[in-house]
Design a protein around this motif. Structure first.
Motif, PDB file in Angstrom:
ATOM      1  N   GLU A  52       0.615  -1.136  -0.136  1.00 38.27           N
ATOM      2  CA  GLU A  52      -0.018  -0.047  -0.015  1.00 38.27           C
ATOM      3  C   GLU A  52       0.912   1.349   0.062  1.00 38.27           C
ATOM      4  N   LEU A  53       1.969   1.058   0.891  1.00 39.89           N
ATOM      5  CA  LEU A  53       2.820   2.481   0.842  1.00 39.89           C
ATOM      6  C   LEU A  53       3.448   2.724  -0.708  1.00 39.89           C
ATOM      7  N   ALA A  54       3.812   1.314  -0.983  1.00 39.45           N
ATOM      8  CA  ALA A  54       4.493   1.615  -2.789  1.00 39.45           C
ATOM      9  C   ALA A  54       3.580   2.275  -3.503  1.00 39.45           C
ATOM     10  N   LYS A  55       2.210   1.829  -3.383  1.00 46.45           N
ATOM     11  CA  LYS A  55       1.218   2.504  -4.070  1.00 46.45           C
ATOM     12  C   LYS A  55       1.190   4.066  -3.970  1.00 46.45           C
ATOM     13  N   VAL A  65       7.653  14.165  -7.615  1.00 48.50           N
ATOM     14  CA  VAL A  65       8.826  15.053  -7.097  1.00 48.50           C
ATOM     15  C   VAL A  65      10.055  14.631  -7.965  1.00 48.50           C
ATOM     16  N   ASP A  66       9.973  13.500  -8.247  1.00 49.88           N
ATOM     17  CA  ASP A  66      11.211  12.847  -9.117  1.00 49.88           C
ATOM     18  C   ASP A  66      11.000  11.527  -9.696  1.00 49.88           C
ATOM     19  N   GLY A  67      11.349  11.339 -10.918  1.00 52.11           N
ATOM     20  CA  GLY A  67      11.181  10.080 -11.592  1.00 52.11           C
ATOM     21  C   GLY A  67      11.680   8.661 -10.913  1.00 52.11           C
ATOM     22  N   TYR A  68      12.769   9.303 -10.043  1.00 52.17           N
ATOM     23  CA  TYR A  68      13.123   8.207  -9.029  1.00 52.17           C
ATOM     24  C   TYR A  68      12.404   7.462  -8.259  1.00 52.17           C
ATOM     25  N   PHE A  69      11.655   8.029  -7.785  1.00 52.73           N
ATOM     26  CA  PHE A  69      10.386   7.641  -6.694  1.00 52.73           C
ATOM     27  C   PHE A  69       9.517   6.619  -7.450  1.00 52.73           C
TER      28      PHE A  69
END
Lengths: 415, 361
Positions: B312-315, B324-328
């Motif tokens: 759920e957190l990943a979602k 914020v950034d594609g990294y996330f």
């Protein structure tokens, strides 16, 4: 990822070479000004304490970041002592080195018949039952027992109040030096609190400590600390049940830390050793909750616990901080046998189990922007939500409203 | 005065693994020998897999290098960082024990104020085996410690506490500062021994340092993913921070506790602040967004296991931090991969293990 800006490249470059920059004079002024206009960089440079840098900043007319507080003057502090025993000679002699600079308010328990014995040489004023009745007339608030010190808060005219129980003496730290509890409270109140994120090295403003890796920079300014809750060696502040079960246990662990109690976390503020910003917090520093069989021992009371919970909710709501930890005081033994007597009628257990869920779910409205407004709102919510559970809460709500009135007429003055 | 006889802290030698990431050598283990020798070590070798890491004689260990990680996880190995101590979380995944203690290879045995060597592992075990108290702050800190208790006003209904999932220890000597602070205060040393353990209140976030950390793998293991750091990534030195924020949000939701304070270890090596600044640079700015994100995360009622919470957190990371950034987005993907790999290597009891057992050396 966004390409780096010219400014960020400059910052990168400057920071990389900081160790090699002996002086900034060869940098064109406009570059230095731009560099220093970024508050984070400016703070970095100012934090070195280097004379040349501070001078350069002043010469370039760069606005320095606001300092939280420049220090607390002795004349801004009142020491308020509730006298629950008549002979205060030992107490005041022991505290003399730390109290003598300050104005002291002693409030005599209205129930106590004997005269007070206080040594000379202090700038000290005693208030008795006659004064309480004279100043307040008929008040629904009961100022007997430990609650008498709140009268001291009311009549004080200073910005800060430090209050210590009369059975506590100065403690010794782990190195054997006597602790100046007054100075430590003042330090706690004048340095910022950091309620929004927990610092694992505790108080980041203490010498030899700082914010740790991972602590957001935007939260490093902190907020003003409104209350400092100290601790006790030897006879710790336990409830009567614990006193009875662990009658031989003494607190010998000196924990060398001050820390901010985080936003949203509730804590039991013990009135035994406490200091606060009276100017701001005064309206919420009241004797609200009075147990039915409140006695003269600390374990017979919850007035300070209730007071602290209310203060914490208000501080959380208004963006102020509360600290706990140092200083320690040395608290003398009470007769453990008396705790057994208190147990018979002790309703503290039931009361706290109702009280805590209430405070945890409490959210004051955004329109309450002063402490007085918060207290008013708090009182009506207490009456509505807790009143039905126990008459003691309805009385507390009454006392809170009454205190707000008393504060308006008697308390809200400053020197 | 009669004093109750103190029960000895159980060794838990068959229930605890010590996970150590290393890229240099393991000489530091000599100093820890009296305390670590009874335990099984899981060594995660970062960097060049062709280099041989010498393990001092007498330790029972398994060692994994990058080749092992790639072989065991296949394509899922992409979630394990390279050239960053974040790779240590691979050790958590392959462990079969209930408890994990992880320590950096530049951390040594510290002394308490009386001059006695601190058995850090014993203190962590004490912390993990006694309850936490996240719902109300006890002003005398850990109430279960000898000589302490709950203070007046502490509700009796809360005095049982909740199970402790994480024990976060501290460091004497070189403190865990970020690069800007290191640059400003290069000579500062932490000399203050704070004799306390406390529970971090529910709803409060903290910076979790992976240098001296223990946790209950069964209670919280899948949340201890140390993220994508190091080689090929735009960020470093935020691996443990990331794991800590995810872990705290999940422990708060599941009613578990996180403790911080004792034990101390002696941190000997200050890393290069200029190198650190390059690694942390993005993190310093991104954490301004990350903290509000974690502070406002809410878990649905149906998230009843750590894995469910983590997914759920990943979602939510993808939804709210992707901008914020594609990294996330990459990080959110790898968070999912991590859980898949975790479940594969740690099937529920009675299930069939699909991975080979760890290589015994």
């Amino acid at each position: 990822m966004r390409p780096p800006s010219l400014l960020s490249l400059t910052l990168d470059s400057a920071l990389l070479r900081i160790a090699h920059i002996a002086d900034l004079s060869h940098l064109p002024d406009h570059l230095v000004i731009d560099l220093f206009r970024v508050e984070k960089v400016l703070k970095l440079f100012l934090a070195t304490g280097c004379e040349e840098i501070i001078l350069a900043v002043q010469l370039l007319n760069i606005k320095q970041p606001l300092k939280m507080s420049s220090g607390i003057q002795d004349s801004e502090v009142d020491i308020v002592i509730a006298a629950l025993q008549p002979n205060l000679n030992t107490f005041f002699e022991a505290w003399r080195p730390f109290f003598s600079r300050f104005h002291i308010i002693v409030v005599k328990d209205p129930d106590m018949a004997e005269d007070l014995k206080i040594p000379t040489g202090f700038d000290l004023k005693v208030y008795t039952k006659a004064d309480i009745d004279g100043v307040l007339g008929a008040s629904s608030i009961n100022f007997s027992g430990h609650s008498c010190r709140y009268f001291g808060y009311l009549v004080s005219r200073k910005k800060y109040v430090i209050s210590i129980d009369d059975n506590c003496l100065p403690a010794k730290d782990a190195a054997g030096s006597t602790v100046d509890a007054v100075a430590q409270h003042m330090t706690n109140l004048k340095t910022p609190a950091t309620p929004f994120f927990f610092n694992t090295l505790y108080d980041p403003y203490r010498k030899g400590a700082d914010f740790v890796r991972g602590y957001p920079f935007s939260l490093r300014e902190g907020v003003e600390c409104m209350l400092s809750c100290g601790l006790w060696l030897h006879n710790a502040d336990y409830d009567p049940m614990t006193h009875v079960v662990k009658r031989n246990q003494r607190n010998t662990t000196y924990v060398d830390a001050v820390m901010t109690v985080p936003l949203g976390a509730m804590m039991p503020v013990s009135g035994i050793n406490v200091a606060f910003n009276r100017e701001v917090l005064g309206p919420v520093m009241f004797p609200g909750l009075r147990l039915r069989n409140e006695g003269k021992h600390r374990w017979d009371t919850l007035e300070d616990i209730w007071n602290g919970l209310c203060a914490k909710v208000v501080c959380d709501s208004l963006g102020y901080g509360m600290k706990t930890g140092l200083p320690y005081v040395m608290r003398s033994d009470a007769e453990a046998g008396k705790a057994l007597e208190s147990l018979k009628e002790w309703e503290g257990v039931k009361v706290m189990d109702d009280v805590l869920p209430f405070f945890q779910s409490l959210k004051l409205s955004r329109t309450a922007v002063t402490v007085e407004d918060c207290v008013k709102e708090l009182a009506s919510i207490v009456r509505e939500k807790l009143g039905p559970k126990n008459a003691v809460f309805t009385k507390a709500a009454d006392a809170m409203v009454e205190w707000n009135n008393l504060w308006k007429s008697h308390g809200a003055h400053h020197a | 005065m009669a004093s109750a006889s103190r029960a000895a802290t159980p060794l838990l030698k068959d229930e605890l693994d010590i996970v150590i990431p290393t890229i240099r050598n393991l000489d530091f283990l000599e100093m820890w020998r009296p305390f670590f020798q009874p335990y099984h070590l899981i060594i995660v070798q970062d960097g060049d897999p062709n280099k041989t890491i010498r393990v001092p004689e007498g330790f029972d260990y398994e060692l994994y290098n990058r080749n092992d990680i790639n072989r065991m996880l296949g394509p899922k190995a992409s979630c394990i960082s390279f050239k960053d101590s974040a790779c240590r979380c691979f050790g958590y995944m392959v462990s079969k024990k209930k408890y994990i203690y992880t320590i950096d290879d530049d951390c040594f045995v510290a002394k308490d104020p009386s001059g006695k060597d601190i058995n850090a592992l014993e203190q962590h075990i004490k912390n993990l085996l006694s309850p936490s108290t996240p719902f109300f702050f006890n002003t005398l800190y850990d109430p279960y410690r000898d000589g302490a208790d709950f203070v007046r006003g502490y509700p009796f209904s809360l005095r049982e506490g909740v199970p402790t999932a994480v024990s976060h220890g501290l460091w004497l000597n070189i403190p865990d500062y970020d690069a800007p602070t290191q640059l400003v205060k290069p000579l500062e040393r932490n000399t203050r021994y704070v004799d306390a353990i406390l529970t971090i209140p529910k709803g409060t976030l903290f910076p979790m340092c992976g240098m001296n950390l223990a946790f209950d793998r069964e209670l919280i293991g899948p949340a201890m993913y140390f993220g994508l750091m190091g080689d090929g990534q735009p960020i470093g030195r935020y691996d443990d921070m990331w794991a800590g924020w995810c872990t705290k949000v999940i422990t708060d939701h599941l009613g578990l506790g996180v403790k911080t304070g004792l034990p101390y270890i002696w941190h000997s090596k200050a890393s290069n602040p200029f190198v650190n600044l390059k690694k942390e640079y993005n993190g310093i700015f991104w954490q301004e967004e990350l903290i509000p994100f974690f502070q406002s995360v809410s878990m649905p009622k149906e998230a009843t296991t750590v894995q469910k919470c983590y997914l759920e957190l990943a979602k939510q990371v993808r939804a709210k931090l992707g901008k914020v950034d594609g990294y996330f987005n990459k990080l959110a993907d790898s968070m999912v991969t991590w859980i898949e790999a975790w479940d594969e290597l740690n099937p529920p009891k009675g299930g069939v293990a699909t991975a080979n057992g760890p290589p015994k050396k």
